[in-house]
Design an enzyme around this catalytic site. Sequence first.
Site, mmCIF file in Angstrom:
data_model
loop_
_atom_site.group_PDB
_atom_site.id
_atom_site.type_symbol
_atom_site.label_atom_id
_atom_site.label_comp_id
_atom_site.label_asym_id
_atom_site.label_seq_id
_atom_site.Cartn_x
_atom_site.Cartn_y
_atom_site.Cartn_z
ATOM 1 N N GLU A 265 36.849 35.640 30.137
ATOM 2 C CA GLU A 265 38.083 34.995 30.594
ATOM 3 C C GLU A 265 39.011 35.990 31.273
ATOM 4 O O GLU A 265 38.861 37.196 31.099
ATOM 5 C CB GLU A 265 38.828 34.406 29.382
ATOM 6 C CG GLU A 265 37.957 33.516 28.548
ATOM 7 C CD GLU A 265 38.587 33.156 27.207
ATOM 8 O OE1 GLU A 265 39.742 33.555 26.953
ATOM 9 O OE2 GLU A 265 37.903 32.477 26.436
ATOM 10 N N LYS B 181 42.333 38.074 31.509
ATOM 11 C CA LYS B 181 43.383 38.522 30.599
ATOM 12 C C LYS B 181 44.708 38.321 31.325
ATOM 13 O O LYS B 181 45.100 39.110 32.178
ATOM 14 C CB LYS B 181 43.209 39.989 30.200
ATOM 15 C CG LYS B 181 44.246 40.384 29.158
ATOM 16 C CD LYS B 181 44.021 41.770 28.620
ATOM 17 C CE LYS B 181 44.973 42.067 27.466
ATOM 18 N NZ LYS B 181 46.385 41.961 27.838
ATOM 19 N N ASP C 209 48.425 38.308 32.282
ATOM 20 C CA ASP C 209 49.450 39.308 32.021
ATOM 21 C C ASP C 209 50.805 38.625 31.871
ATOM 22 O O ASP C 209 51.631 38.627 32.776
ATOM 23 C CB ASP C 209 49.472 40.330 33.165
ATOM 24 C CG ASP C 209 50.121 41.632 32.729
ATOM 25 O OD1 ASP C 209 50.405 41.772 31.515
ATOM 26 O OD2 ASP C 209 50.339 42.497 33.587
ATOM 27 N N TYR D 274 48.924 28.778 30.120
ATOM 28 C CA TYR D 274 47.483 28.569 29.996
ATOM 29 C C TYR D 274 47.078 28.784 28.549
ATOM 30 O O TYR D 274 47.480 29.765 27.929
ATOM 31 C CB TYR D 274 46.702 29.540 30.881
ATOM 32 C CG TYR D 274 46.790 29.185 32.342
ATOM 33 C CD1 TYR D 274 45.961 28.211 32.887
ATOM 34 C CD2 TYR D 274 47.722 29.810 33.176
ATOM 35 C CE1 TYR D 274 46.053 27.863 34.223
ATOM 36 C CE2 TYR D 274 47.820 29.463 34.521
ATOM 37 C CZ TYR D 274 46.984 28.496 35.029
ATOM 38 O OH TYR D 274 47.080 28.149 36.351
ATOM 39 N N LYS E 20 40.299 46.240 30.286
ATOM 40 C CA LYS E 20 41.382 46.341 31.271
ATOM 41 C C LYS E 20 40.882 46.788 32.644
ATOM 42 O O LYS E 20 39.857 47.457 32.746
ATOM 43 C CB LYS E 20 42.423 47.362 30.772
ATOM 44 C CG LYS E 20 43.100 46.962 29.475
ATOM 45 C CD LYS E 20 44.347 46.163 29.764
ATOM 46 C CE LYS E 20 45.100 45.783 28.512
ATOM 47 N NZ LYS E 20 46.144 46.700 28.124
ATOM 48 N N CYS F 265 77.078 54.384 57.406
ATOM 49 C CA CYS F 265 76.222 53.203 57.240
ATOM 50 C C CYS F 265 75.251 53.103 58.411
ATOM 51 O O CYS F 265 75.671 53.162 59.566
ATOM 52 C CB CYS F 265 77.096 51.962 57.164
ATOM 53 S SG CYS F 265 76.172 50.431 57.268
ATOM 54 N N CYS G 2 76.511 49.755 60.510
ATOM 55 C CA CYS G 2 77.794 49.660 61.210
ATOM 56 C C CYS G 2 78.406 51.020 61.533
ATOM 57 O O CYS G 2 79.373 51.108 62.286
ATOM 58 C CB CYS G 2 78.786 48.830 60.401
ATOM 59 S SG CYS G 2 79.357 49.658 58.911
ATOM 60 N N CYS H 261 78.279 50.825 51.656
ATOM 61 C CA CYS H 261 79.118 50.642 52.823
ATOM 62 C C CYS H 261 80.180 49.637 52.408
ATOM 63 O O CYS H 261 79.869 48.541 51.975
ATOM 64 C CB CYS H 261 78.286 50.076 53.980
ATOM 65 S SG CYS H 261 79.301 49.450 55.323
ATOM 66 N N CYS I 11 80.801 44.659 58.005
ATOM 67 C CA CYS I 11 79.523 45.267 58.390
ATOM 68 C C CYS I 11 78.502 44.146 58.609
ATOM 69 O O CYS I 11 78.338 43.290 57.754
ATOM 70 C CB CYS I 11 79.044 46.196 57.273
ATOM 71 S SG CYS I 11 77.372 46.809 57.516
HETATM 72 P P1 AMP Z 1 47.489 43.429 24.136
HETATM 73 O O1 AMP Z 1 48.853 42.902 24.510
HETATM 74 O O2 AMP Z 1 46.987 44.464 25.051
HETATM 75 O O3 AMP Z 1 47.392 43.731 22.672
HETATM 76 O O4 AMP Z 1 46.504 42.211 24.373
HETATM 77 C C1 AMP Z 1 46.543 41.078 23.567
HETATM 78 C C2 AMP Z 1 47.213 39.967 24.311
HETATM 79 O O5 AMP Z 1 46.451 39.563 25.437
HETATM 80 C C3 AMP Z 1 47.319 38.700 23.535
HETATM 81 O O6 AMP Z 1 48.372 38.719 22.640
HETATM 82 C C4 AMP Z 1 47.549 37.693 24.610
HETATM 83 O O7 AMP Z 1 48.925 37.621 24.898
HETATM 84 C C5 AMP Z 1 46.917 38.293 25.826
HETATM 85 N N1 AMP Z 1 45.844 37.498 26.446
HETATM 86 C C6 AMP Z 1 45.795 37.254 27.777
HETATM 87 N N2 AMP Z 1 44.737 36.528 28.110
HETATM 88 C C7 AMP Z 1 44.063 36.264 26.971
HETATM 89 C C8 AMP Z 1 42.874 35.543 26.673
HETATM 90 N N3 AMP Z 1 42.146 34.945 27.634
HETATM 91 N N4 AMP Z 1 42.483 35.475 25.394
HETATM 92 C C9 AMP Z 1 43.210 36.081 24.418
HETATM 93 N N5 AMP Z 1 44.336 36.789 24.627
HETATM 94 C C10 AMP Z 1 44.780 36.888 25.906
HETATM 95 ZN ZN ZN Z 2 77.928 49.020 57.156
#
Ligand code: AMP
Ligand code: ZN
Length: 678
Positions: free
Chosen positions: A120, A122, A124, A229, A323, A417, A420, A435, A440
């Site tokens: 899956e 990950k 962010d 998600y 990662k 500036c 201007c 400025c 300006c």
């Molecule tokens: P870390 O923050 O590095 O400890 O990674 C763990 C976090 O990854 C979890 O707490 C989730 O917030 C996040 N995460 C993102 N995608 C997934 C996924 N597909 N499955 C499980 N955790 C995920």
């Molecule tokens: Zn200016």
Amino acid sequence: MALNKSESKARLEELKKILNYHNYRYYVLDDPQISDAEYDRLLKELDALEKAFPEWITQDSPTQRVGGEPLKNFENFTHPFKMYSLANALVESEFLDFYQKITKEQSGGGLFNSISFSCEHKFDGLAIELIYEDGKLAHASTRGNGEIGELITTNAKTIKSIPLRLNEGFPSFLAVYGEVLMFREEFLRLNQEREEAGEPLFANPRNAAAGSIRQLDPKITAERKLKFYAYGVKTSADDKVFGSIPSHYEKMDFLKRLGFPVSKNAMRSGRLEEILSYHKKWEENRDSLPYEIDGVVIKVDSIALQEELGFDAKAPKWAIAWKFKPARAQTKLEDIIFTVGRQGTITPNAVFQMVSLSGASISRATLHNFDEVERLDVRIGDTIEVERSGEVIPKVVRVIVEKRPSNAVKKDPPESCPVCGERVFREEGLSAYRCLNASCPAVVKGKMRHFVSRNAFNIEGLGEEIISRFFELGYLKSFADIFRLKEKQDELIELDRFGEKSVQKLLSAIEKAKKIDYWCFINALGLDYVGEETSRALADRFLPLAKLLEAKEPDLLTVGGVGEVVAKSIDAFFQNEENRGLIDNLLESGVEIIYPEKKIVISSKISGKKIVFTGKAEGFSRDEFGELVRKYGGIPAENVSKNVDYLVVGENPGSKLDKAKELGIKILSDKEFQEMLQ
Ligand code: AMP
Ligand code: ZN
């Protein structure tokens, strides 16, 4: 056609079902069946019915997604199951260790591997937990320390892809885990808005998502278009619905059927080459996604095997987050150029030879301010290392000093500036050079752009380029000139690349924009330090505008988020004759401020009830009675008729009492009435 009460109720229930269904089509199946306009029409219809019968508003109604009253603080929430973190692999060998450990143990050291993994993205963002009781969203919380998190239910409700009630087939108790995200596009929009307002920027979409979900004012969360998600689920031990599903992958499929958005890019495989190429594919293509991912997560798919493997103190032993490498590259710094923002702030920017970083070609990065230029000791001609990791805006990480050519040159802050030519100032204690020339062109045009932006006057069609052109032609000297453009209609039509149609369109957009929400009006003025959030807070506190114009420093300090510097600056802005003139001009040219309706603040036993008062009472005057009723969600009325719910009787009641008795209306003493407000 007017509906009677029972027809209204039936229609209301029907509308909730229809809206939920279309929400699901849109956010989960990605296959909408009706237009946004049609959806909005249905939502309006529901809203009107709920306004007429506030007692029918339920927590899972689609109208409840707009966010309620601000909270004072977040309550703690004890998770029913511990929320674990994930073990990390930073390089391939670490992933292979994980993979081999599991497959060897399970296949007794043999070569044949029949173990499937769910692969899956990950995401962010920020992990949250959603608890559903009898198919309805009951609690949403952040992870916190894994055992206790913070309750963010009202905020979570504003996220449209989080279902408020589930499709048929749900277990009576369900805990769903997933990630709250901000798409890159929304992140850029938000940061641009903040930059123009002189507010601090979010470093990346993850911080922006986290900052938005942890807002005490749910209306702000609603404004930031967050996404959700799902990637995990837990139910009670005796649950028959999920309990019989043998694999994680299929559980996710079932979550989708219940109404949760799940990743479309998950893959299940038992073959190592496939898993390796899944990682490679997404490391290379992460930029093609609308959201940020910082790796892939590989999970043992079989639930039975997951249970066998179990957990260590912090993370499951059956999953690993592999990662991606942060994207970095070396390049040559060609120049440091200055840009001037709408507050006159001068920002240094690095201009370098184009490099490709995780798919995107970049040749510019912000250096934020001159302290940062000093800290990096970056000089024109240097070889620099630039990075893009999670951060959408690339940054200069360091200078490769060994590669510095002898002719590398330092760039000093500008004395004048760049736009201007006026002298530049550095405020004490601040790192920014500014400025201060109010006329300006960079400042005027920047303020104008902000004035017409989405959470200000929201004038479509008056983009950066047109503002620049009109400014150069002398059409736009001050804000109010926008509303006088119609006097120049004939001239506008004659302009290059303009025509009758586009001019008409622009002018009607301008007309439409004249009606403006109070907080947007404040935001549009573009005060120093006052962005969206402070504008809202000011609008809530000082009603109407006249009150804000008179507000002094001590009053301003009582507004959330306003400190001394900001209060001084707001006070000074409204005391300034020129600014006052500017506001007068706007109002004269037809701008109409829309003030917020008085909100139902408290729900009580009198919510939605029609109430009449007669006689004299101890605790309140007649006017105060009306206010009190409204405040507690009731509807004050003048005359007794058969759709009145209560008559409140004080001393020396009038003929209303007789009439109420005749109609069989419930009669309350003023004490009984006040008790109902508890
Ligand atoms: P870390 O923050 O590095 O400890 O990674 C763990 C976090 O990854 C979890 O707490 C989730 O917030 C996040 N995460 C993102 N995608 C997934 C996924 N597909 N499955 C499980 N955790 C995920
Ligand atoms: Zn200016």
